[in-house]
Write a protein that holds these residues in place. Structure first.
Motif, PDB file in Angstrom:
ATOM      1  N   LEU A  56     -55.536  -3.901  34.561  1.00  0.00           N
ATOM      2  CA  LEU A  56     -54.958  -2.604  34.903  1.00  0.00           C
ATOM      3  C   LEU A  56     -55.480  -2.071  36.237  1.00  0.00           C
ATOM      4  O   LEU A  56     -54.843  -1.218  36.841  1.00  0.00           O
ATOM      5  CB  LEU A  56     -55.191  -1.600  33.775  1.00  0.00           C
ATOM      6  N   GLY A  57     -56.628  -2.580  36.673  1.00  0.00           N
ATOM      7  CA  GLY A  57     -57.167  -2.172  37.969  1.00  0.00           C
ATOM      8  C   GLY A  57     -56.382  -2.774  39.119  1.00  0.00           C
ATOM      9  O   GLY A  57     -56.186  -2.154  40.155  1.00  0.00           O
TER      10      GLY A  57
ATOM     11  N   ASN B 277     -61.787  -2.741  40.494  1.00  0.00           N
ATOM     12  CA  ASN B 277     -61.004  -2.441  39.293  1.00  0.00           C
ATOM     13  C   ASN B 277     -61.572  -1.237  38.551  1.00  0.00           C
ATOM     14  O   ASN B 277     -60.824  -0.401  38.047  1.00  0.00           O
ATOM     15  CB  ASN B 277     -60.958  -3.663  38.372  1.00  0.00           C
TER      16      ASN B 277
ATOM     17  N   ALA C 272     -60.441   1.805  40.438  1.00  0.00           N
ATOM     18  CA  ALA C 272     -59.006   2.062  40.273  1.00  0.00           C
ATOM     19  C   ALA C 272     -58.690   2.641  38.894  1.00  0.00           C
ATOM     20  O   ALA C 272     -57.929   3.602  38.771  1.00  0.00           O
ATOM     21  CB  ALA C 272     -58.218   0.775  40.502  1.00  0.00           C
ATOM     22  N   VAL C 273     -59.292   2.081  37.853  1.00  0.00           N
ATOM     23  CA  VAL C 273     -59.062   2.579  36.490  1.00  0.00           C
ATOM     24  C   VAL C 273     -59.646   3.984  36.339  1.00  0.00           C
ATOM     25  O   VAL C 273     -59.020   4.858  35.739  1.00  0.00           O
ATOM     26  CB  VAL C 273     -59.634   1.598  35.437  1.00  0.00           C
TER      27      VAL C 273
ATOM     28  N   ARG D 246     -60.014   6.215  38.683  1.00  0.00           N
ATOM     29  CA  ARG D 246     -59.116   7.123  39.415  1.00  0.00           C
ATOM     30  C   ARG D 246     -57.864   7.417  38.588  1.00  0.00           C
ATOM     31  O   ARG D 246     -57.427   8.555  38.493  1.00  0.00           O
ATOM     32  CB  ARG D 246     -58.752   6.511  40.765  1.00  0.00           C
ATOM     33  N   TRP D 247     -57.278   6.368  38.004  1.00  0.00           N
ATOM     34  CA  TRP D 247     -56.070   6.516  37.176  1.00  0.00           C
ATOM     35  C   TRP D 247     -56.312   7.475  36.013  1.00  0.00           C
ATOM     36  O   TRP D 247     -55.458   8.292  35.681  1.00  0.00           O
ATOM     37  CB  TRP D 247     -55.649   5.132  36.671  1.00  0.00           C
ATOM     38  N   LEU D 248     -57.513   7.413  35.397  1.00  0.00           N
ATOM     39  CA  LEU D 248     -57.817   8.244  34.237  1.00  0.00           C
ATOM     40  C   LEU D 248     -58.483   9.574  34.583  1.00  0.00           C
ATOM     41  O   LEU D 248     -58.707  10.398  33.712  1.00  0.00           O
ATOM     42  CB  LEU D 248     -58.714   7.468  33.270  1.00  0.00           C
TER      43      LEU D 248
ATOM     44  N   ARG E  40     -53.481   5.486  25.850  1.00  0.00           N
ATOM     45  CA  ARG E  40     -53.156   5.370  27.282  1.00  0.00           C
ATOM     46  C   ARG E  40     -53.192   3.917  27.745  1.00  0.00           C
ATOM     47  O   ARG E  40     -52.309   3.466  28.452  1.00  0.00           O
ATOM     48  CB  ARG E  40     -54.127   6.181  28.127  1.00  0.00           C
TER      49      ARG E  40
ATOM     50  N   GLU F 158     -49.856   1.775  28.928  1.00  0.00           N
ATOM     51  CA  GLU F 158     -49.838   1.260  30.305  1.00  0.00           C
ATOM     52  C   GLU F 158     -49.700  -0.260  30.307  1.00  0.00           C
ATOM     53  O   GLU F 158     -48.934  -0.820  31.092  1.00  0.00           O
ATOM     54  CB  GLU F 158     -51.098   1.683  31.049  1.00  0.00           C
TER      55      GLU F 158
ATOM     56  N   ARG G 259     -46.508  -2.625  31.688  1.00  0.00           N
ATOM     57  CA  ARG G 259     -46.706  -3.698  32.667  1.00  0.00           C
ATOM     58  C   ARG G 259     -46.448  -5.090  32.083  1.00  0.00           C
ATOM     59  O   ARG G 259     -46.714  -6.096  32.716  1.00  0.00           O
ATOM     60  CB  ARG G 259     -48.133  -3.646  33.223  1.00  0.00           C
TER      61      ARG G 259
END
Length: 103
Positions: A15-16, A24, A27-28, A30-32, A55, A59, A63
């Motif tokens: 997911l990252g 990663n 990125a994860v 930031r997303w959360l 969540r 997600e 994907r």
């Protein structure tokens, strides 16, 4: 073809979307809307807190990925060999006429 994610590391890395675990994690996080340290702790503990399961599941599904039940601490389905084993039960009638099952 669906990608199967079997560990917390697999999930965060997939997911990252980056090549390195640190990228990663960021990125994860930031997303959360979390600190990177929270995601690092999940990797260390090999556990994603239950409040985030939906969540991650949604997600991953969006994907085209599938997260294994063990990642969320759920029991894994028994193997086909174990499904053939049946528990023996008998039905008995109580004095009041109500039936119940006893192992």
């Amino acid at each position: 073809m669906t990608k199967h994610l079997q560990t917390v590391d697999d999930v965060i890395d997939a997911l990252g979307g980056h090549k390195t675990p640190a990228a990663n994690n960021k990125a994860v996080a930031r997303w959360l809307g979390l600190n990177t340290s929270a995601v690092c702790n999940w990797r260390e503990r090999r556990n994603i807190p239950s409040g985030w399961h939906l969540r991650f599941y949604l997600e991953a599904k969006e994907r085209g990925m599938e997260i294994g039940a063990a990642v969320f601490g759920l029991p894994v389905k028994p193997s086909a060999a174990n499904q053939d084993v049946k528990k023996k039960c008998s039905v008995r009638r109580a004095r009041n006429g109500v039936e119940f099952q006893a192992a």
